[in-house]
Design a protein around this motif. Sequence first.
Motif, PDB file in Angstrom:
ATOM      1  N   GLY A 130       4.418  13.511   2.935  1.00 47.87           N
ATOM      2  CA  GLY A 130       3.715  12.242   2.860  1.00 47.87           C
ATOM      3  C   GLY A 130       4.205  11.200   3.837  1.00 47.87           C
ATOM      4  O   GLY A 130       3.889  10.021   3.703  1.00 47.87           O
ATOM      5  N   SER A 131       4.978  11.610   4.842  1.00 49.48           N
ATOM      6  CA  SER A 131       5.567  10.669   5.783  1.00 49.48           C
ATOM      7  C   SER A 131       5.137  10.988   7.208  1.00 49.48           C
ATOM      8  O   SER A 131       4.337  11.896   7.453  1.00 49.48           O
ATOM      9  N   LEU A 132       5.655  10.209   8.165  1.00 47.30           N
ATOM     10  CA  LEU A 132       5.411  10.429   9.577  1.00 47.30           C
ATOM     11  C   LEU A 132       6.738  10.365  10.304  1.00 47.30           C
ATOM     12  O   LEU A 132       7.665   9.682   9.867  1.00 47.30           O
ATOM     13  N   ALA A 152       4.421   3.156   9.313  1.00 52.43           N
ATOM     14  CA  ALA A 152       2.979   3.332   9.139  1.00 52.43           C
ATOM     15  C   ALA A 152       2.602   3.173   7.663  1.00 52.43           C
ATOM     16  O   ALA A 152       3.310   3.690   6.789  1.00 52.43           O
ATOM     17  N   PRO A 153       1.507   2.438   7.389  1.00 55.73           N
ATOM     18  CA  PRO A 153       0.680   1.691   8.335  1.00 55.73           C
ATOM     19  C   PRO A 153       1.350   0.381   8.742  1.00 55.73           C
ATOM     20  O   PRO A 153       2.048  -0.243   7.946  1.00 55.73           O
ATOM     21  N   ARG A 161       9.343   7.272   4.615  1.00 57.45           N
ATOM     22  CA  ARG A 161       9.042   6.806   5.970  1.00 57.45           C
ATOM     23  C   ARG A 161      10.211   6.033   6.569  1.00 57.45           C
ATOM     24  O   ARG A 161      10.444   6.080   7.779  1.00 57.45           O
ATOM     25  N   LEU A 162      10.951   5.334   5.715  1.00 54.94           N
ATOM     26  CA  LEU A 162      12.145   4.643   6.198  1.00 54.94           C
ATOM     27  C   LEU A 162      13.187   5.645   6.683  1.00 54.94           C
ATOM     28  O   LEU A 162      13.781   5.480   7.753  1.00 54.94           O
ATOM     29  N   GLY A 167       0.784  -1.226   0.000  1.00 55.37           N
ATOM     30  CA  GLY A 167       0.000   0.000   0.000  1.00 55.37           C
ATOM     31  C   GLY A 167       0.815   1.274   0.000  1.00 55.37           C
ATOM     32  O   GLY A 167       0.244   2.365  -0.034  1.00 55.37           O
ATOM     33  N   LEU A 168       2.148   1.176   0.032  1.00 57.55           N
ATOM     34  CA  LEU A 168       3.006   2.358   0.008  1.00 57.55           C
ATOM     35  C   LEU A 168       3.726   2.439  -1.330  1.00 57.55           C
ATOM     36  O   LEU A 168       4.277   1.446  -1.802  1.00 57.55           O
TER      37      LEU A 168
END
Length: 238
Positions: free
Chosen positions: A50-52, A85-86, A36-37, A27-28
């Motif tokens: 677009g990241s966390l 995430a997710p 995100r990495l 989904g990414l």
Amino acid sequence: MPWQARADLAAPVDPYIDHHLGRPVAGLSTDALLARLMDWMDADGVARSGSLDGPDYANDVRAGLGPRTTANAPLADISEINWLAPLDSRRSRRLPEGLCAYPDTGPLALNLNSLPVERVALLDSLLEGRVPRGRLERLLRSRPAAGYQSVDAVRIALGDPDDFNELARRLTLTPDLLRLHIRIEIGDRQYRYVRLLQAEGVSPWQPRVPAARVRILQRYRGEAPHSPFPTSSPEEAS
């Protein structure tokens, strides 16, 4: 392809993932996964587009699991990407074969004397497309039986590019991580052992020069499980 524990080295892996997957990972998109990495590893607490990052993970909870935050540290194991995430407990299983967490934060280099031509995409990704793919394939296919023995031999095989000195920083002719298989026969019995070794103080362009020291990273009796880059605490070789 080792995913080193450094955010600035995640980007060269991008074309490698695209080449082997060509579709989102659990989904990414490739861009979202890498963003995100990198946010998971860096310590700045600022999320990329677009990241966390950091406390952003407080909203990504699952039943039976407590809140989590980013590691802000090098990856210890490739399975850590499951925590991005997710949350997805199977994400690491869907990565291209050969990706792993490399327990070293030094410059990443590929060994031209051990890289099979089938893995030329790794070399292309690491050099970020600055050398035509066909030339890289010829470099690996024309490798002497005993391997390249000098930097000049590689320079000539690549056609003496103007930026060779910069490219050479990502290349080596000398292995530093080795797997030693030992078989002992006593009468009708066989004993098998495996040692995962790290050679230190090696010369990257002089493969025949002995290492200054060899450390034992892991020991196995029988066949070793598939783990190309072990992460356990090293032991000094006796």
